[in-house]
Design a protein around this motif. Structure first.
Motif, PDB file in Angstrom:
ATOM      1  N   ILE A 175      -1.801   9.331   9.498  1.00 47.05           N
ATOM      2  CA  ILE A 175      -1.021   9.868  10.599  1.00 47.05           C
ATOM      3  C   ILE A 175      -0.783  11.351  10.315  1.00 47.05           C
ATOM      4  CG2 ILE A 175       0.099   7.670  11.143  1.00 47.05           C
ATOM      5  CD1 ILE A 175       2.589   8.630   9.670  1.00 47.05           C
ATOM      6  N   GLY A 176      -0.460  12.117  11.345  1.00 48.49           N
ATOM      7  CA  GLY A 176      -0.269  13.544  11.128  1.00 48.49           C
ATOM      8  C   GLY A 176       0.644  14.186  12.142  1.00 48.49           C
ATOM      9  N   TYR A 177       1.315  15.240  11.679  1.00 50.92           N
ATOM     10  CA  TYR A 177       2.169  16.050  12.553  1.00 50.92           C
ATOM     11  C   TYR A 177       1.672  17.480  12.545  1.00 50.92           C
ATOM     12  CZ  TYR A 177       5.902  19.268  13.755  1.00 50.92           C
ATOM     13  OH  TYR A 177       6.612  20.313  14.297  1.00 50.92           O
ATOM     14  N   ASP A 178       1.464  18.025  13.718  1.00 48.98           N
ATOM     15  CA  ASP A 178       1.159  19.442  13.880  1.00 48.98           C
ATOM     16  C   ASP A 178       1.320  19.770  15.364  1.00 48.98           C
ATOM     17  OD1 ASP A 178      -0.088  22.024  14.211  1.00 48.98           O
ATOM     18  OD2 ASP A 178      -1.090  21.709  12.288  1.00 48.98           O
ATOM     19  N   PRO A 179       2.301  20.599  15.704  1.00 53.57           N
ATOM     20  CA  PRO A 179       2.544  20.894  17.125  1.00 53.57           C
ATOM     21  C   PRO A 179       1.431  21.684  17.786  1.00 53.57           C
ATOM     22  CG  PRO A 179       3.889  22.305  15.723  1.00 53.57           C
ATOM     23  CD  PRO A 179       3.246  21.300  14.819  1.00 53.57           C
ATOM     24  N   LYS A 193      -1.707  11.044  15.786  1.00 56.80           N
ATOM     25  CA  LYS A 193      -0.677  12.068  15.863  1.00 56.80           C
ATOM     26  C   LYS A 193       0.698  11.432  16.084  1.00 56.80           C
ATOM     27  CE  LYS A 193       0.736  16.363  18.052  1.00 56.80           C
ATOM     28  NZ  LYS A 193       0.341  17.540  18.843  1.00 56.80           N
ATOM     29  N   VAL A 194       1.696  11.927  15.315  1.00 55.89           N
ATOM     30  CA  VAL A 194       3.071  11.445  15.440  1.00 55.89           C
ATOM     31  C   VAL A 194       4.002  12.651  15.403  1.00 55.89           C
ATOM     32  CG1 VAL A 194       2.567   9.215  14.355  1.00 55.89           C
ATOM     33  CG2 VAL A 194       3.295  11.154  12.935  1.00 55.89           C
ATOM     34  N   ASP A 195       5.280  12.419  15.656  1.00 51.78           N
ATOM     35  CA  ASP A 195       6.237  13.510  15.531  1.00 51.78           C
ATOM     36  C   ASP A 195       6.637  13.669  14.060  1.00 51.78           C
ATOM     37  OD1 ASP A 195       8.392  11.679  14.930  1.00 51.78           O
ATOM     38  OD2 ASP A 195       8.656  11.338  17.079  1.00 51.78           O
ATOM     39  N   LEU A 196       7.366  14.729  13.771  1.00 55.43           N
ATOM     40  CA  LEU A 196       7.682  15.072  12.383  1.00 55.43           C
ATOM     41  C   LEU A 196       8.493  13.971  11.701  1.00 55.43           C
ATOM     42  CD1 LEU A 196       7.522  17.193  10.150  1.00 55.43           C
ATOM     43  CD2 LEU A 196       9.558  18.297  11.129  1.00 55.43           C
ATOM     44  N   GLU A 197       9.497  13.465  12.386  1.00 52.88           N
ATOM     45  CA  GLU A 197      10.352  12.437  11.791  1.00 52.88           C
ATOM     46  C   GLU A 197       9.567  11.159  11.504  1.00 52.88           C
ATOM     47  OE1 GLU A 197      11.132  14.275  14.423  1.00 52.88           O
ATOM     48  OE2 GLU A 197      12.720  15.520  13.527  1.00 52.88           O
ATOM     49  N   THR A 198       8.705  10.779  12.421  1.00 50.03           N
ATOM     50  CA  THR A 198       7.897   9.576  12.221  1.00 50.03           C
ATOM     51  C   THR A 198       6.966   9.723  11.027  1.00 50.03           C
ATOM     52  OG1 THR A 198       7.978   9.040  14.583  1.00 50.03           O
ATOM     53  CG2 THR A 198       6.216   8.024  13.301  1.00 50.03           C
ATOM     54  N   ALA A 199       6.416  10.913  10.850  1.00 49.54           N
ATOM     55  CA  ALA A 199       5.525  11.150   9.709  1.00 49.54           C
ATOM     56  C   ALA A 199       6.259  10.898   8.394  1.00 49.54           C
ATOM     57  CB  ALA A 199       4.986  12.575   9.753  1.00 49.54           C
TER      58      ALA A 199
END
Length: 325
Positions: A175-179, A193-199
């Protein structure tokens, strides 16, 4: 064109540049202090440099003043810290970097860190060296396999893309976070892709790949670290400034997370009284992740490609200040 190179450079690419340009090759020697602003300005002025290729030199407004012939600055690293990009832009000087030159090297080391911290390799080595290997060590140091566990990328640039390819071979879920990266682009690399908190919440291995900038300074703090599983590991092969030292050290010391692996630190070299060195659940390396023999070859090729495009009147692939061209 007159090209001045102070970065280490592969001979083959150097010979290619010499076929079409006048090249002055003065690589920075190990153990020798960098040129001062005055010395660097004098060098570029006397050689009538039109293209300057550097790795560690500080290119400031003072260096650039009066260099009316300089048209291109090629930086042989990803980060442009130490380079006054605004001053270059004001003078219509194209600035390029070599992001990804060590992506494979860092990705290889990240895999090693994942395995090392999860399988207690450094703890086991200490037991060997200190003569504390006993019959129960095998059972005390049983660790987890990478297979079926979740790697969470914080940031999704060149390094995590290379790392994703390697971790898929271990049957990890990614999984990954990057806006700044779309879900579709991440999916092309096998990453959801996930949000920062989920990562932070879902990762068994939370791998930091954030760049150092005002928006990311200290971003990884007590709040995010507090979301991690008690069985999770935190790995930092990117920039130390993006992590709050006090918060990650506290979480590791109190065993709120299982462990960590670090190649970068806010103070380097790491002082002997650093609290990192007192932790019993970490793997520490002295900023070696990018130290591969292939790095010079990679950045030389990237620079040569961009110089060829620039000399032909085309936009370089790795142009950092796109407003100049």
């Amino acid at each position: 064109m007159n090209i001045v190179i102070t970065a280490p450079f592969e001979p083959e690419q150097l010979d290619t540049l010499k076929k079409d340009h006048s090249v002055t090759f003065l690589p920075q020697k190990e153990g020798v202090p960098l040129r001062t602003e005055t010395e660097l300005h004098k060098l570029l002025l006397e050689t009538q440099a039109e293209i300057f290729v550097c790795e560690s030199d500080k290119v400031t407004e003072q260096v650039l003043d009066g260099l009316t012939r300089l048209k291109m600055l090629c930086v042989c690293r990803a980060g442009l810290n130490g380079v006054d990009v605004a001053a270059c832009t004001k003078r219509k000087i194209a600035v390029t970097n070599t992001a990804g030159r060590n992506a494979g090297a860092v990705a290889d080391m990240a895999v090693a860190m994942f395995v090392s911290v999860a399988r207690y390799m450094s703890v086991g080595e200490r037991a060997l060296r200190e003569g504390t290997w006993d019959n129960d060590l095998y059972y005390r140091l049983r660790g987890i396999e990478l297979s079926e566990h979740v790697a969470a990328f914080i940031g999704f640039g060149a390094v995590p893309r290379a790392l994703a390819k390697r971790l898929l071979a271990f049957d990890m879920r990614l999984i990954g976070y990057d806006p700044f990266v779309t879900a579709e682009e991440m999916a092309e690399h096998g990453v959801r892709k996930v949000d920062l908190e989920t990562a932070f919440r879902e990762g068994d291995f939370v791998s930091n790949h954030l760049p150092s900038m005002a928006e990311t300074k200290g971003l990884i703090d007590k709040k995010l670290i507090g979301l991690m599983k008690p069985t999770a590991y935190f790995v930092n092969t990117a920039r130390a400034a993006t992590v709050c030292d006090e918060d990650i050290i506290s979480a590791l010391r109190e065993h709120k997370i299982a462990g960590g692996a670090f190649d970068v630190f806010n103070t380097e070299p790491l002082p002997l009284d650093s609290p990192f060195l007192a932790l019993d659940n970490v793997v520490l390396t002295p900023h070696l992740c990018g130290a591969s023999l292939a790095v010079v070859k990679n950045h030389s090729r990237m620079v040569a490609e961009d110089i060829a495009l620039f000399a032909a009147g085309k936009r370089p692939v790795r142009l950092a200040n796109k407003e100049v061209l």
